[in-house]
Design a protein around this motif. Structure first.
Motif, PDB file in Angstrom:
ATOM      1  N   ASP A  99      -5.889  13.336   4.353  1.00  0.00           N
ATOM      2  CA  ASP A  99      -5.158  14.109   5.262  1.00  0.00           C
ATOM      3  C   ASP A  99      -4.526  12.901   6.318  1.00  0.00           C
ATOM      4  OD1 ASP A  99      -6.630  16.854   5.080  1.00  0.00           O
ATOM      5  OD2 ASP A  99      -4.739  16.418   4.632  1.00  0.00           O
ATOM      6  N   ASN A 100      -5.197  11.869   6.827  1.00  0.00           N
ATOM      7  CA  ASN A 100      -4.949  11.090   7.893  1.00  0.00           C
ATOM      8  C   ASN A 100      -4.034  10.021   7.508  1.00  0.00           C
ATOM      9  OD1 ASN A 100      -6.069  12.596   9.751  1.00  0.00           O
ATOM     10  ND2 ASN A 100      -8.122  11.691   9.451  1.00  0.00           N
ATOM     11  N   ARG A 101      -3.826   9.550   6.289  1.00  0.00           N
ATOM     12  CA  ARG A 101      -3.374   8.284   5.824  1.00  0.00           C
ATOM     13  C   ARG A 101      -1.983   7.875   6.441  1.00  0.00           C
ATOM     14  NH1 ARG A 101      -2.648   9.243  -0.634  1.00  0.00           N
ATOM     15  NH2 ARG A 101      -2.565  11.914  -0.544  1.00  0.00           N
ATOM     16  N   PHE A 102      -1.224   8.874   6.432  1.00  0.00           N
ATOM     17  CA  PHE A 102       0.271   8.615   7.014  1.00  0.00           C
ATOM     18  C   PHE A 102       0.239   8.369   8.656  1.00  0.00           C
ATOM     19  CE2 PHE A 102       1.590   8.651   2.702  1.00  0.00           C
ATOM     20  CZ  PHE A 102       1.270   9.961   2.262  1.00  0.00           C
ATOM     21  N   ILE A 103      -0.446   9.486   9.295  1.00  0.00           N
ATOM     22  CA  ILE A 103      -0.700   9.198  10.599  1.00  0.00           C
ATOM     23  C   ILE A 103      -1.094   7.920  10.992  1.00  0.00           C
ATOM     24  CG2 ILE A 103      -1.426  10.193  12.552  1.00  0.00           C
ATOM     25  CD1 ILE A 103      -0.143  12.364  11.868  1.00  0.00           C
ATOM     26  N   ALA A 104      -2.253   7.495  10.326  1.00  0.00           N
ATOM     27  CA  ALA A 104      -2.846   6.176  10.633  1.00  0.00           C
ATOM     28  C   ALA A 104      -1.752   5.042  10.516  1.00  0.00           C
ATOM     29  CB  ALA A 104      -4.171   5.834   9.802  1.00  0.00           C
ATOM     30  N   LEU A 105      -1.109   5.285   9.449  1.00  0.00           N
ATOM     31  CA  LEU A 105      -0.158   3.863   9.060  1.00  0.00           C
ATOM     32  C   LEU A 105       0.831   4.130  10.140  1.00  0.00           C
ATOM     33  CD1 LEU A 105       1.012   1.959   7.276  1.00  0.00           C
ATOM     34  CD2 LEU A 105       2.347   3.917   6.112  1.00  0.00           C
TER      35      LEU A 105
ATOM     36  N   THR B 183      -5.416 -11.920   9.238  1.00  0.00           N
ATOM     37  CA  THR B 183      -5.868 -10.885   8.546  1.00  0.00           C
ATOM     38  C   THR B 183      -4.959  -9.912   8.130  1.00  0.00           C
ATOM     39  OG1 THR B 183      -7.758 -10.945  10.403  1.00  0.00           O
ATOM     40  CG2 THR B 183      -8.130  -9.666   8.198  1.00  0.00           C
ATOM     41  N   LEU B 184      -5.201  -9.573   6.822  1.00  0.00           N
ATOM     42  CA  LEU B 184      -4.461  -8.139   6.494  1.00  0.00           C
ATOM     43  C   LEU B 184      -5.227  -6.813   6.533  1.00  0.00           C
ATOM     44  CD1 LEU B 184      -1.611  -7.221   4.969  1.00  0.00           C
ATOM     45  CD2 LEU B 184      -2.912  -7.467   2.789  1.00  0.00           C
ATOM     46  N   ARG B 185      -4.976  -5.785   7.058  1.00  0.00           N
ATOM     47  CA  ARG B 185      -5.715  -4.607   7.291  1.00  0.00           C
ATOM     48  C   ARG B 185      -4.920  -3.657   6.191  1.00  0.00           C
ATOM     49  NH1 ARG B 185      -5.445  -2.819  12.923  1.00  0.00           N
ATOM     50  NH2 ARG B 185      -3.136  -2.980  12.319  1.00  0.00           N
ATOM     51  N   CYS B 186      -5.874  -3.334   4.986  1.00  0.00           N
ATOM     52  CA  CYS B 186      -5.333  -2.302   4.055  1.00  0.00           C
ATOM     53  C   CYS B 186      -5.935  -0.940   4.357  1.00  0.00           C
ATOM     54  CB  CYS B 186      -5.586  -3.017   2.555  1.00  0.00           C
ATOM     55  SG  CYS B 186      -4.895  -4.545   2.196  1.00  0.00           S
ATOM     56  N   GLY B 187      -5.194  -0.066   4.220  1.00  0.00           N
ATOM     57  CA  GLY B 187      -5.585   1.438   4.134  1.00  0.00           C
ATOM     58  C   GLY B 187      -6.295   1.728   2.663  1.00  0.00           C
TER      59      GLY B 187
ATOM     60  N   GLY C 227      -0.336   2.588  12.976  1.00  0.00           N
ATOM     61  CA  GLY C 227      -0.490   1.046  13.266  1.00  0.00           C
ATOM     62  C   GLY C 227      -2.113   0.894  12.964  1.00  0.00           C
ATOM     63  N   ASP C 228      -2.904   1.623  12.364  1.00  0.00           N
ATOM     64  CA  ASP C 228      -4.368   1.423  12.118  1.00  0.00           C
ATOM     65  C   ASP C 228      -4.375   0.290  11.043  1.00  0.00           C
ATOM     66  OD1 ASP C 228      -5.766   4.933  12.592  1.00  0.00           O
ATOM     67  OD2 ASP C 228      -4.717   3.135  13.942  1.00  0.00           O
ATOM     68  N   TYR C 229      -3.427   0.405  10.319  1.00  0.00           N
ATOM     69  CA  TYR C 229      -3.506  -0.710   9.264  1.00  0.00           C
ATOM     70  C   TYR C 229      -2.211  -1.126   9.047  1.00  0.00           C
ATOM     71  CZ  TYR C 229      -3.071   3.585   6.277  1.00  0.00           C
ATOM     72  OH  TYR C 229      -2.740   4.721   6.007  1.00  0.00           O
ATOM     73  N   ASP C 230      -2.192  -2.046   7.978  1.00  0.00           N
ATOM     74  CA  ASP C 230      -0.612  -2.666   7.710  1.00  0.00           C
ATOM     75  C   ASP C 230      -0.092  -2.125   6.313  1.00  0.00           C
ATOM     76  OD1 ASP C 230      -2.340  -5.730   8.461  1.00  0.00           O
ATOM     77  OD2 ASP C 230      -1.114  -4.526   9.842  1.00  0.00           O
ATOM     78  N   VAL C 231      -0.942  -1.961   5.189  1.00  0.00           N
ATOM     79  CA  VAL C 231      -0.542  -1.520   4.067  1.00  0.00           C
ATOM     80  C   VAL C 231      -1.227  -0.543   3.546  1.00  0.00           C
ATOM     81  CG1 VAL C 231      -1.306  -3.737   2.935  1.00  0.00           C
ATOM     82  CG2 VAL C 231       0.218  -2.191   1.802  1.00  0.00           C
ATOM     83  N   LEU C 232      -0.881   0.478   2.773  1.00  0.00           N
ATOM     84  CA  LEU C 232      -1.558   1.689   2.205  1.00  0.00           C
ATOM     85  C   LEU C 232      -1.751   1.232   0.751  1.00  0.00           C
ATOM     86  CD1 LEU C 232      -2.959   4.497   2.686  1.00  0.00           C
ATOM     87  CD2 LEU C 232      -0.624   5.399   2.033  1.00  0.00           C
ATOM     88  N   VAL C 233      -2.922   1.108   0.236  1.00  0.00           N
ATOM     89  CA  VAL C 233      -3.122   0.813  -1.116  1.00  0.00           C
ATOM     90  C   VAL C 233      -4.228   1.680  -1.554  1.00  0.00           C
ATOM     91  CG1 VAL C 233      -2.430  -1.270  -2.379  1.00  0.00           C
ATOM     92  CG2 VAL C 233      -4.097  -1.447  -0.257  1.00  0.00           C
TER      93      VAL C 233
END
Lengths: 423, 378, 374
Positions: C108-114, C57-61, C117-123
């Motif tokens: 606010d959290n997107r970069f910390i979550a990246l 599975t691919l996890r996307c933020g 490892g909360d998700y693989d790719v930020l779109v």
């Protein structure tokens, strides 16, 4: 009157005036509770209390008109023009925010745990299990309102059933508690002590849900509880440190208390990320929400320190002297004689502080946590439900109010039980 | 025993120093690795963002410390006005709670129980949303005799614009104060000795008014009254009150008044019954009893808790973020987001809050000492 | 009395235990139930790309509040421009465009979550800036949407920005929006009063009730909001977004800059989508084109053998991306080419009705320019 007037406020900011406010209220309630003159007939009562003079009559009429006007506005809004659909649709968000839906069983389990424990406690402690007519009325009204809310907002029969089962669970707990009475008092207290770690395990354990995903009313309750539980030991230490004879410890305690009390909680929350980050070793990465909990704990601890200090001051010097005369060491004296008395007298202030902390958890919206209030605002801003600000605000406000009000009422009853305020 | 004590202190100090050193090292490391150092020179750099209302004047070209000052003064203005209004309302509520009129008593009770137990943030948002929703838009602005306007962009009232001689006029007023004080003392002495009614408020304020008026007439351009004007997008001139300001002020006043009301109620009830009965026996009317005997004694006891409420009100101005009123915290957050230096800015925030709280406490302390009965521990 | 002290100690112990538990869990797991991705990431042998393939599975933020880009209209299903890119990535790496897990995350959290490892790719309509490249440790891919800050007003109020001297403009604090607006207006000698809010609900209420004359934000966000404007307030037709671009906001997907393999693979997907539009390959014709791709650029795109002019031989190009050579076939069959994705979610087929503008191909007057597949 020199004995009655308290000392003036210290120049600093560490004031124990919160305790003074409570003391006033306790005295006021004691005075009001005192039996008055024999009740008059309704006609006499009306004449005395409402129309005793021209000014009074005018006041009564003006207030009457005002109350009727307000009631009309509120009732016509609530029952006629309000779009309660927004609350219905958003209910899950209000209660648990963006908590993953398939993990919602954890929230239900925690809620039921608390409800059953509360029921048990009521059963064990109630003098007679038959509540008064007034209590039945209030309970029935609350249950009716809650039932209506459940009926209209539940998304699935399962949720409906679970929510409806809360009241029977509480009543069952109360009956069981009554059955066993004081025999289960000790286990019950242990259970209450363990309930918070238990909830943490339920929510976080078994590949659980991290704090960054907690939301809604669940978040408010948990944050308030974390705040109180974690800040209590620290507050105790601060209070003892404040009274210490060692100047270094005393100054450090005073400094800590002044610093955390003097700055608003919002400022602490917003800057928690920056401040905590810079002061921890770089390898240690803790989520932002934990940093916020940390500063909230310190903030609460400062207030608890002041409350406990007030309590310690209230313990008569004779107790200290007697303990010393018995040859008790300082630790034993504190633990066995002084603290129990001090803490007992601070219970109303502690509960008042808990209520404040609970209300203050709504401030977490400043760091983008979706608590109950934030969820309500968000659903009002979704363009589908334009203009539903009042409905959502009222709903969120009502829930906060209900919890705070019940706790303050409970605290008042507790005071009577403990005989606090009577010295 | 003493050795143990001393040793204990030493250990504690050592532990504190170690922790402090650890934190300092961590901080320097974190800052250093990000290429920043702890310094306050960023405050001189251009702010770049606008602030929509300010007490002392501001533009985006001003340095950051001016922006911070704008936020701080905005918050202080709200707090100052709020404290006064909350006290007035609070005393009224407290007295109402004790009224013999059942309706008034119950209304006050409901007021207190509702506004005390609801989070302040809910109340702040409520007043803002209620204000904005209820008041007409700028296109249909309500006009009061053409002198003042109200819309959901705020209220515009006739204001005072200082003229060229404003400073001199202020000196006139200041000079009037010692004269008024002398008049006050003279009338008080006359009253004590001869029993004549002193009219001291009337006379001393009258002195100030006469001198101020004389100054205005003589100087010519002390100040003038400026009427607001209505344009398509808003108001110009006059005294303008923004809806954000009004919302946070009203919310703070209503909330704090509920607490002050309870304090007043409790302190009035704490005044011994004997005092009220004695006053009654002297033939004083209930109003006079309250004003001359009960309230003065009650307020004496109530000062420390009320001081606490004032401090709370001041700290609660931080909730202005919810309505976009540019207060201390709001501006500081913007500063950090635009210019970094979070720790330095935070130190300024802490200093300002603590400093102002100290000022408030000092003032209340002085008041407390002034009204303390002789012989009390102060 | 003994029991009271004992209970206090018990309470203390448990309080500390709770706090300890709270901290340790975060350190080891780092976020929502991650079952060992961090451990794997620490091992140098397995890359995130391998992990994704293993996991299946691919996890996307993603965002779930911006119509057109990442939006959940209340049904729990998130759809949008960025979501289609997530599907494209999954089709390329895993061969299945539905093997995705969408993780809604706030700004606010997107970069910390990246980083956690909360998700693989930020779109998530994220602007590519130098500081995000550096300090935040994000490696961005080819820009998938050239956005810009714009200003929205009620129709009929103003003809252009130059008429807005002295007006009230709603902005969100803490973003570059405030600064950009001040600079833009300042450069044109125009005055304005910023009505700044921290959160959108209050801002929206203020704009609707007439508190502000204008609303400034990214054009993509404004378009989304405008598309949903309720009919009682005039519907979308009652609002106009000025053409003027107040600042550049190039939006691009991103991954951790330590994951080079994943970055290169997904970058190729984005380029491939643009290239597909340049070459005229659509979801409708990709299957037949794949059967007879020729030997030129189309063949290179679809992973078929390509004629090497020097050797005269035909061989498929192995770009060494770590994914199968014909990944673009799966991608295009699933989501179409760049133009199709654009029109479907933010263009003429959507409620946003954005013009291609600078997002058009370089051959059509825009600046979308794909890197060749060679």
């Amino acid at each position: 009157m020199s004995g009655a007037a308290p000392k003036g406020p210290r120049l600093g900011l560490g004031l124990s005036e919160d305790v003074d406010l409570l003391r006033f209220e306790q005295q006021a309630r004691a005075i009001e509770a005192a039996p008055g003159p024999a009740p008059a007939t309704p006609r006499e009562w009306i004449r005395q209390n409402l129309f005793s003079g021209p000014v009074n009559s005018l006041l009564t009429l003006a207030s009457g008109v005002f109350v009727l006007f307000l009631a009309y506005q509120i009732l016509s809004f609530v029952f006629v023009s309000a779009q309660w659909e927004v609350v219905q649709v958003g209910m899950r968000g209000y209660m648990i925010g963006s908590f993953p839906v398939d993990e919602a069983w954890r929230v239900w389990a925690s809620a039921y745990l608390v409800i059953i424990l509360a029921g048990l406690s009521y059963g064990v402690s109630a003098r007679r299990l038959r509540p008064s007519a007034g209590q039945v009325a209030v309970g029935a009204a609350a249950a009716a309102v809650a039932g209506a809310v459940v009926f209209f907002t539940a998304q699935t029969p399962l949720v409906r059933g679970l929510a409806a089962g809360a009241t029977p669970a509480a009543i069952a707990g109360a009956l069981v508690g009554r059955l066993f009475g004081r025999k289960i008092l000790r286990p019950l207290i242990v259970a209450w002590v363990l309930v918070f770690p238990a909830i943490m395990i339920i929510v976080r354990g078994f590949v659980g849900v991290p704090p960054s995903e907690w939301g809604g009313f669940f978040f408010n309750i948990i944050a308030a509880t974390v705040g109180i539980v974690a800040s209590f030991p620290l507050g105790l230490l601060l209070a003892l440190g404040r009274r210490s004879e060692m100047p270094v410890i005393r100054i450090a305690s005073v400094g800590f208390i002044e610093l955390f009390r003097g700055v608003p909680l919002v400022a602490w929350l917003i800057f928690s990320k920056f401040v905590v980050d810079l002061l921890l070793p770089p390898q240690m990465v803790i989520p932002d929400i934990i940093k916020a909990f940390l500063v909230m704990t310190f903030f609460s601890a400062a207030y608890i320190g002041e409350i406990v200090r007030g309590g310690l001051q209230g313990v008569p010097a004779g107790q200290y002297e007697a303990a010393r005369a018995l040859g008790l060491s300082t630790t034993r004296m504190m633990a066995l004689i002084v603290l129990p008395q001090a803490l007992r007298s601070t219970i109303p202030a502690m509960i008042s502080h808990f209520i404040s902390l609970f209300k203050d958890t709504s401030l977490f919206v400043a760091i983008e946590v979706t608590d109950l209030l934030a969820a309500a605002r968000r659903s009002a801003s979704s363009l589908l439900y334009f203009g539903t600000d009042m409905e959502t605000l009222l709903f969120a406000g009502l829930i906060f109010w209900a919890v705070a009000f019940s706790m303050s009422r409970w605290s008042q009853r507790l005071e009577v039980r403990l005989g606090v305020g009577r010295r | 025993m003493r050795v143990l004590r001393a040793a204990g202190q030493v250990v504690f100090v050592v532990v504190l120093v170690v922790i402090a050193r650890e934190m300092y090292l961590n901080a320097s490391f974190a800052l250093g690795s990000a290429g920043r150092e702890l310094s306050y020179t960023y405050l001189d750099s251009r702010a770049g963002f606008g602030i929509k209302e300010h007490v002392l004047g501001y533009s985006p070209n001003q340095p950051l410390f001016k922006a911070f000052l704008a936020g701080a003064t905005n918050a202080m203005l709200v707090a100052a006005i709020g404290i006064v209004m909350a006290t007035v309302l609070g005393v009224l509520i407290g007295i109402a709670r004790l009224s013999s009129n059942w309706m008034v008593k119950k209304i006050a009770l409901v007021y207190v129980e509702v506004f005390r137990n609801t989070p302040l943030l809910v109340q702040v948002i409520f007043w803002y949303v209620a204000v904005i929703l209820a008041i007409p838009r700028i296109e249909s602005s309500v006009s009061v005799f053409g002198l003042a306007f109200v819309s959901n962009r705020g209220a515009a009232l006739p204001g005072i614009r200082s003229g060229a001689d404003f400073g001199t006029w202020l000196l006139f007023v200041l000079a009037a104060l010692p004269v008024a004080a002398t008049v006050w003392r003279w009338r008080s002495r006359v009253h004590e000795r001869a029993g004549e009614p002193h009219y001291r408020w009337l006379l001393s304020l009258g002195v100030v008014a006469v001198l101020a008026g004389a100054g205005y007439v003589l100087l010519g351009d002390a100040f003038r009254v400026e009427l607001p004007e209505l344009s398509a997008h808003g108001y110009s001139g006059g005294l303008q009150i923004s809806p954000e300001f009004a919302a946070i002020l009203v919310a703070l006043v209503v909330y704090t008044a509920a607490f002050i009301g309870e304090i007043v109620r409790g302190s009035i009830m704490a005044v011994s019954k004997g005092q009220k009965e004695a006053a009654q026996a002297l033939g004083l009317s209930p109003g006079q009893q309250l004003r001359l005997v009960v309230l003065p004694q009650a307020m004496r006891v109530a000062i420390p808790p009320i001081n606490n409420q004032y401090l709370n009100l001041w700290k609660n101005t931080s909730l202005a973020f919810a309505v976009g009123f540019p207060d201390l915290i709001n501006i500081s957050t913007t500063m950090v987001n635009q210019a970094g230096h979070a720790l330095e800015t935070f130190s300024l925030v802490v200093g300002t809050y603590l400093g102002t709280s100290l000022l408030i406490s000092v003032a209340m302390n002085a008041l407390n000492r002034a009204v303390a009965l002789r012989g009390d521990t102060a | 009395m003994h029991s009271l002290a004992a209970k206090k100690t018990l309470a203390l112990v448990f309080a500390l235990a709770v706090v300890a538990m709270a901290c340790t869990r975060e350190e080891e797991g780092g976020g929502g139930g991650a079952q060992g991705e961090t451990q794997a990431a620490q091992a140098d042998e397995t890359t995130l790309l391998d992990e994704i393939k293993q996991r299946g599975t691919l996890r996307c933020g993603v965002n779930n509040t911006v119509p057109g880009f990442g939006f959940d209209p209340g049904t729990g299903e998130i759809e949008g421009f960025d979501i289609d890119f997530c599907r494209a990535f999954a089709a390329a790496v895993l061969g299945d465009s539905e093997a995705i897990e969408l993780v809604p995350i706030d700004a606010d959290n997107r970069f910390i979550a990246l980083q956690n490892g909360d998700y693989d790719v930020l779109v998530r309509n994220t602007t590519w800036t130098t500081s995000r490249d550096g300090a935040e440790g994000v490696a961005f891919m080819h820009v998938n949407f050239y956005d810009g800050q714009a200003l929205m007003v009620r129709k009929g109020d103003f003809a252009s920005i130059d008429e807005m001297d002295g007006t009230n403009i709603c902005v969100t604090t803490g973003t570059t929006t405030e600064l950009n607006l001040a600079d833009y207006f300042g450069a044109r000698d125009l005055d304005f009063e910023p009505i700044a809010f921290e959160e959108n609900p209050q801002l929206q209420r203020a704009f609707i009730s007439g508190r502000c004359d204008g609303w400034t934000s990214d054009r993509s966000q404004l378009a989304g909001i405008r598309s949903q404007w309720p009919e009682e307030e005039g519907g979308p037709e009652s609002l106009i977004i000025f053409d003027e671009v107040i600042s550049k906001e190039p939006l691009a997907p991103g991954v951790l800059d330590t994951e080079i393999e994943l970055h290169d693979a997904l970058d190729a997907v984005v380029n491939g989508l643009i290239l597909a539009e340049e070459l005229g390959v659509t979801s409708a014709n990709v299957e037949e084109t794949a059967e007879d791709p020729g030997e030129g650029p189309v063949a290179a795109l679809l992973g078929a053998p390509v004629l090497d002019p020097e050797t005269g031989e035909s061989a498929p190009i192995d770009s060494g991306l770590g994914i199968s050579n014909d990944f673009m076939i799966d991608v295009i069959s699933a989501v179409g080419n760049y133009g199709e994705i654009f029109e479907r979610h933010v263009g003429s087929e959507s409620d946003l009705e954005l013009e291609r503008g600078i997002n058009a191909l370089w051959t059509d007057g825009g600046i979308q320019y794909a890197i060749p597949f060679r």
